[in-house]
Design a protein around this motif. Structure first.
Motif, mmCIF file in Angstrom:
data_model
loop_
_atom_site.group_PDB
_atom_site.id
_atom_site.type_symbol
_atom_site.label_atom_id
_atom_site.label_comp_id
_atom_site.label_asym_id
_atom_site.label_seq_id
_atom_site.Cartn_x
_atom_site.Cartn_y
_atom_site.Cartn_z
ATOM 1 N N CYS A 40 11.086 12.726 -70.684
ATOM 2 C CA CYS A 40 10.167 11.815 -69.988
ATOM 3 C C CYS A 40 9.892 10.611 -70.863
ATOM 4 C CB CYS A 40 8.867 12.580 -69.708
ATOM 5 S SG CYS A 40 7.558 11.598 -68.976
ATOM 6 N N SER A 42 7.154 9.469 -71.576
ATOM 7 C CA SER A 42 6.009 9.744 -72.457
ATOM 8 C C SER A 42 6.455 10.347 -73.785
ATOM 9 C CB SER A 42 5.020 10.691 -71.788
ATOM 10 O OG SER A 42 4.625 10.157 -70.558
ATOM 11 N N HIS A 63 7.939 17.958 -72.664
ATOM 12 C CA HIS A 63 6.812 18.489 -71.888
ATOM 13 C C HIS A 63 7.158 18.651 -70.413
ATOM 14 C CE1 HIS A 63 6.560 14.127 -71.519
ATOM 15 N NE2 HIS A 63 5.947 14.341 -70.358
ATOM 16 N N CYS A 171 6.067 17.291 -64.770
ATOM 17 C CA CYS A 171 5.439 16.001 -65.121
ATOM 18 C C CYS A 171 5.820 14.912 -64.122
ATOM 19 C CB CYS A 171 5.779 15.563 -66.548
ATOM 20 S SG CYS A 171 5.137 13.931 -66.951
ATOM 21 N N ARG A 374 16.202 10.057 -64.663
ATOM 22 C CA ARG A 374 15.764 11.182 -65.473
ATOM 23 C C ARG A 374 16.974 11.829 -66.130
ATOM 24 N NH1 ARG A 374 10.934 10.591 -66.380
ATOM 25 N NH2 ARG A 374 9.401 12.246 -66.259
HETATM 26 ZN ZN LIG Z 1 5.980 13.125 -68.753
#
Ligand SMILES: [Zn+2]
Ligand SMILES: [Zn+2]
Length: 379
Positions: A40, A42, A63, A171, A374
Motif C-alpha cells: 500500500c 501508506s 498491513h 486496507c 496494486r
Molecule cells: Zn494501506
C-alpha cells in the motif's frame, strides 16, 4: 520460531529480507502463516518518512495481509487453526464506546497502532542474529512469512477464495469503496468526482458504480491512472496538470456548470493542498466533500486550502472518513460475497504479483506513481 521478513532499518534505504525470531502468540493474539499481502502507498509513506512512527527501532512494514491461522493464544474465540483471515490495519476491540456505536474505525485501540509494540506493550518480532526487538506495524507486519497479530485485527473469510485478492480488503479496497458506499448516501444518477486514481480511487469508482452514480469524473496527474479509472467505470477523466482552476473548469463543463453532488479526495500528503482544493471546488452548491487522503503532519501548512466564505455561502459539507467508515466484521464479509458474485473487481486492481525478495522493486513501483494500481506479494 524462525522465519523471513523484510525489515526497514533506515528511511529510504533498501529493506533487508532477513531471518526473524517470532515469539508464540500471547493472550488475545494469533500466529498467522502469510499467504499474500498488498503493498500500500501508506507503507511507502513510512519508508520515505512522510508518515512518522513513534519509535526509531527497525520495523517490519506491511498491513494488507491475508493468511491462515496456525496457532491461537489464550482467550481467542473468533478463529481456530486452519481458518483463513485477513488483517485490518485498524484494530477493533468490540468493547469500547466507539465499537459499541458501530464505529470501529474510532476504536480506542487505534491510539496504539504506531507504538510498534503489541497491545500489552511488548514485542513478538526479534532479530534472529542478536535477539533485538523489531517493531510490528499496525499489529499486522505482513511483509513476513509469518506474523503474530491481535484478535482485534482480523476478519475471518471463506477458505475457498483467493487470499491474494481478498488481502486488498484489509486496507485499500475497503477504504475507497467504503468512503463512497458507507460515508455518504449516493442516489442513482448523482454525480461524483474522484481525485486520485490509485488503489483507493479505483475502489471508490467501483463503489460509485454500485450506487448507480451518474457521471463519475476521475482526476489524476498520471494518464496511466486515468486509463485504469476508465476501465473501472469512470465516465469522464481529467488530467491534472497542477492547475486547480483548469481542473475545476473542466468539471463544471461536464456538469452543466454546477459541479458534482459529491467529491472524494484520496491523495493526501504533500499534494493535499492541491488535491483537497480540487475536491472542494468540484462539489456543487450544498454538495459534500469527503477527505480520505491523510498524512499532512509534515506540512507546515495544516490548514485546508478552502475559502470559508465558499463553504458557508454555498452551504458545502466537508467530511473526514477513515478506513471507509467500515464496520469490519460486517462490511468485509459483505465485500467478500460481492467479490465471489463478480460484483466487485479485485482481480484487475492487482497489476502484478511478486515474492518477498522483490519487496524493494515493489517500493520503487509505488513511489514512481504511475506504474501500478496494486501490487501483491505471494508467499
Ligand atoms: Zn494501506
Ligand atoms: Zn473498540
Amino acid at each position: 520460531m524462525k522465519m523471513r521478513a523484510a525489515v526497514l532499518y533506515e528511511q529510504n534505504e533498501p529493506l533487508l529480507v532477513e531471518e526473524i525470531e517470532l515469539d508464540p502468540p500471547k493472550a488475545g493474539e494469533l500466529l498467522v502463516k502469510m499467504v499474500a499481502t498488498g503493498v500500500c502507498h501508506s507503507d511507502a509513506h513510512y519508508y520515505t518518512g512522510d508518515s512518522q512512527r513513534m519509535s526509531d527501532r527497525p520495523v517490519i512494514l506491511g498491513h494488507e495481509g491475508a493468511g491462515i491461522v496456525e496457532e491461537v493464544g489464550p482467550g481467542v474465540t473468533i478463529v481456530k487453526p486452519g481458518d483463513h483471515v485477513i488483517m485490518t490495519f485498524l484494530p477493533a476491540c468490540g468493547k469500547c464506546k466507539w465499537c459499541h456505536r458501530g464505529e470501529p474505525t474510532l476504536c480506542d485501540l487505534g491510539a496504539l497502532i504506531r507504538t510498534g509494540k503489541m497491545l500489552d506493550g511488548t514485542s513478538r518480532h526479534h532479530r534472529a542474529s542478536d535477539g533485538a526487538d523489531i517493531d510490528n506495524f499496525l499489529f499486522v507486519s505482513s511483509f513476513a512469512e509469518y506474523t503474530v497479530t491481535a484478535e482485534a485485527s482480523i476478519v475471518k473469510v471463506p477458505d475457498y477464495l483467493p487470499l491474494e485478492r481478498l488481502c486488498l480488503l484489509g486496507c485499500g479496497f475497503t477504504t475507497g469503496y467504503g468512503a463512497v458506499t458507507n460515508a455518504v448516501h449516493i442516489r442513482p444518477g448523482e454525480t461524483v468526482t474522484i481525485v486520485g486514481c490509485g488503489g483507493l480511487g479505483l475502489a471508490a469508482i467501483q463503489g460509485a458504480r454500485s450506487c448507480d452514480a451518474g457521471k463519475i469524473i476521475a482526476v489524476d496527474i498520471h494518464e496511466e491512472k486515468l486509463d485504469m479509472a476508465k476501465k473501472f467505470g469512470a465516465t469522464h477523466t481529467i488530467l491534472n496538470r497542477h492547475d486547480v482552476r483548469e481542473v475545476t473548469k473542466e468539471i463544471r463543463e461536464i456538469t452543466w456548470g454546477e459541479g458534482t453532488d459529491y467529491s472524494f479526495e484520496f491523495v493526501g500528503m504533500e499534494q493535499s493542498q492541491e488535491t483537497q482544493a480540487i475536491a472542494f471546488k468540484a462539489a456543487r452548491k450544498a454538495g459534500t466533500v469527503v477527505l480520505v487522503g491523510a498524512g499532512v503532519q509534515k506540512l507546515k501548512e495544516k490548514t485546508l486550502p478552502i475559502s470559508s466564505d465558499e463553504l458557508i455561502l454555498y452551504r458545502k459539507t466537508i467530511k473526514g472518513v477513515l478506513f471507509g467508515d467500515a464496520q469490519f466484521q460486517i462490511d468485509i464479509p459483505r465485500y467478500v460475497d460481492l467479490f465471489e458474485q463478480g460484483k466487485i473487481n479485485l482481480d484487475d486492481m492487482v497489476t502484478k504479483e511478486f515474492t518477498l525478495d522483490d519487496i524493494n522493486t515493489c517500493f520503487e513501483n509505488v513511489l514512481a506513481g504511475n506504474r501500478v494500481a496494486r501490487q501483491v506479494i505471494r508467499f
